[in-house]
Design an enzyme around this catalytic site. Sequence first.
Site, PDB file in Angstrom:
ATOM      1  N   LYS A  37       0.839  -1.201   0.000  1.00 25.35           N
ATOM      2  CA  LYS A  37       0.000   0.000   0.000  1.00 25.35           C
ATOM      3  C   LYS A  37       0.880   1.259   0.000  1.00 25.35           C
ATOM      4  O   LYS A  37       2.097   1.163   0.014  1.00 25.35           O
ATOM      5  CB  LYS A  37      -0.968  -0.028   1.191  1.00 25.35           C
ATOM      6  CG  LYS A  37      -1.756  -1.346   1.302  1.00 25.35           C
ATOM      7  CD  LYS A  37      -2.705  -1.595   0.124  1.00 25.35           C
ATOM      8  CE  LYS A  37      -3.186  -3.023   0.014  1.00 25.35           C
ATOM      9  NZ  LYS A  37      -4.151  -3.446   1.002  1.00 25.35           N
TER      10      LYS A  37
HETATM   11  C1  LIG Z   1      -5.038  -4.577   1.411  1.00 25.79           C
HETATM   12  C2  LIG Z   1      -6.517  -4.512   1.395  1.00 25.79           C
HETATM   13  C3  LIG Z   1      -7.291  -4.939   2.473  1.00 25.79           C
HETATM   14  C4  LIG Z   1      -6.716  -5.667   3.655  1.00 25.79           C
HETATM   15  O1  LIG Z   1      -5.702  -5.016   4.291  1.00 25.79           O
HETATM   16  P1  LIG Z   1      -4.652  -5.866   5.190  1.00 25.79           P
HETATM   17  O2  LIG Z   1      -3.845  -4.797   5.836  1.00 25.79           O
HETATM   18  O3  LIG Z   1      -3.867  -6.707   4.240  1.00 25.79           O
HETATM   19  O4  LIG Z   1      -5.440  -6.661   6.141  1.00 25.79           O
HETATM   20  C5  LIG Z   1      -8.656  -4.758   2.409  1.00 25.79           C
HETATM   21  N1  LIG Z   1      -9.244  -4.204   1.337  1.00 25.79           N
HETATM   22  C6  LIG Z   1      -8.539  -3.812   0.268  1.00 25.79           C
HETATM   23  C7  LIG Z   1      -9.262  -3.196  -0.871  1.00 25.79           C
HETATM   24  C8  LIG Z   1      -7.158  -3.972   0.255  1.00 25.79           C
HETATM   25  O5  LIG Z   1      -6.466  -3.599  -0.826  1.00 25.79           O
END
Ligand SMILES: *Cc1c(COP(=O)(O)O)cnc(C)c1O
Length: 387
Positions: free
Chosen positions: A194
């Site tokens: 992210k």
């Molecule tokens: C990455 C992501 C999540 C989950 O996040 P984590 O930190 O991996 O638990 C949920 N929704 C979307 C759209 C994501 O890209």
Amino acid sequence: MSQSLKRMPPLPTKRLPYGRQLVEPDDIEAVVKVLRSDWLTTGPSVDAFEKAVAQYVGAQHGVAVSSGTAALHAAMYALGLGPGDEVIVPPMTFAATANAAVFMGATPVFADVDAGTLLIDPNAVSRKISTRTKAIMAVDYAGQPCDYEALRPIAEEHGIALLADGCHAIGGTADGRRVGSIADMTAFSFHPVKHITTGEGGMVTTNDDALARRMRTFRNHGITSDHRQRSEQGSWFYEMVDLGFNYRITDFQCALGLSQLKKLDAWVARRQEIARQYDAAFAGTPVSGLKKREGVSHAYHLYVIKVPGNRQAVFTRLREAGIGANVHYIPVHLHPFYRQRFGYGPGLCPVAEAAYEQILSLPMYPAMTDEDVDYAAACVLEAVGAN
Ligand SMILES: *Cc1c(COP(=O)(O)O)cnc(C)c1O
């Protein structure tokens, strides 16, 4: 080796993943400083990170948790969802978006996406509202904020919550408002792919005092005070008022997040530059990007293309060339769990299902060089046989 493979541009010495974190010496120093301090968890760095993110997005509260999934779960919990309740979600997302409703015993109801943007289609949302609907969970897919101007009146008309899965979109804006301040609650992830990372981590931002309070309790076993508050008050007494989880994030993770947050605007700007370079490379070719909405600043977690013809062949060729192309996402309702538990399957969201056959995510992260982007674009064009 086939003739066409020989025509590929020379292999780079490094492989290009679809996403990658950038951790710099100042980030490492910030983490080490906290490791030497008194508080490894539930300490002042958690507060500071929460305040900094809340201030950045323009929200009253930030509640930091151990992952984006925990953030989505906390938001669903704060609404008090339970069996019989429905939450409207798009199919073009990571499974965790829908899973969060299931964690509470509620039912995710899939509303199809717009064919151009692959963002949840407000008309499809309207069609899926029932007397059981308690919330709409919009997903700012790829980093592009959803059509909140259309979603908000639908939520208001039915007296339900408008939530955002903003895991792709921190730093994005819609009509001048930052993602994180538009919906009633917005969930973020700080996973390494992210925009900014804490290793694992997440946060919910909201302007609602009561929702924030409920989420703080939820992340700490359903206990109303935390370790530091008791230490400061010189008290041992605490009460567990509801069934919560240990979804806490550590102080050294938050120190990394705070350090990374300072770079977010520059990194989003770099992502936008990379997107423009891809756009230019694919203009006038059979490779198309997704549609951009008016009035938004796209945070480009992903750069998604639609490829003509055999997507599997293109994917394989790109992987051979060191390009970590990926597919985001398999429509969530098609996963075996959702078929078995809820009886969902093909035909439920035809727009998402058709798009799924054509989409590929290309490498997109701030440390990519212009040459990396050129190379990835050239490989795509070669792989689709367009040059
Ligand atoms: C990455 C992501 C999540 C989950 O996040 P984590 O930190 O991996 O638990 C949920 N929704 C979307 C759209 C994501 O890209």
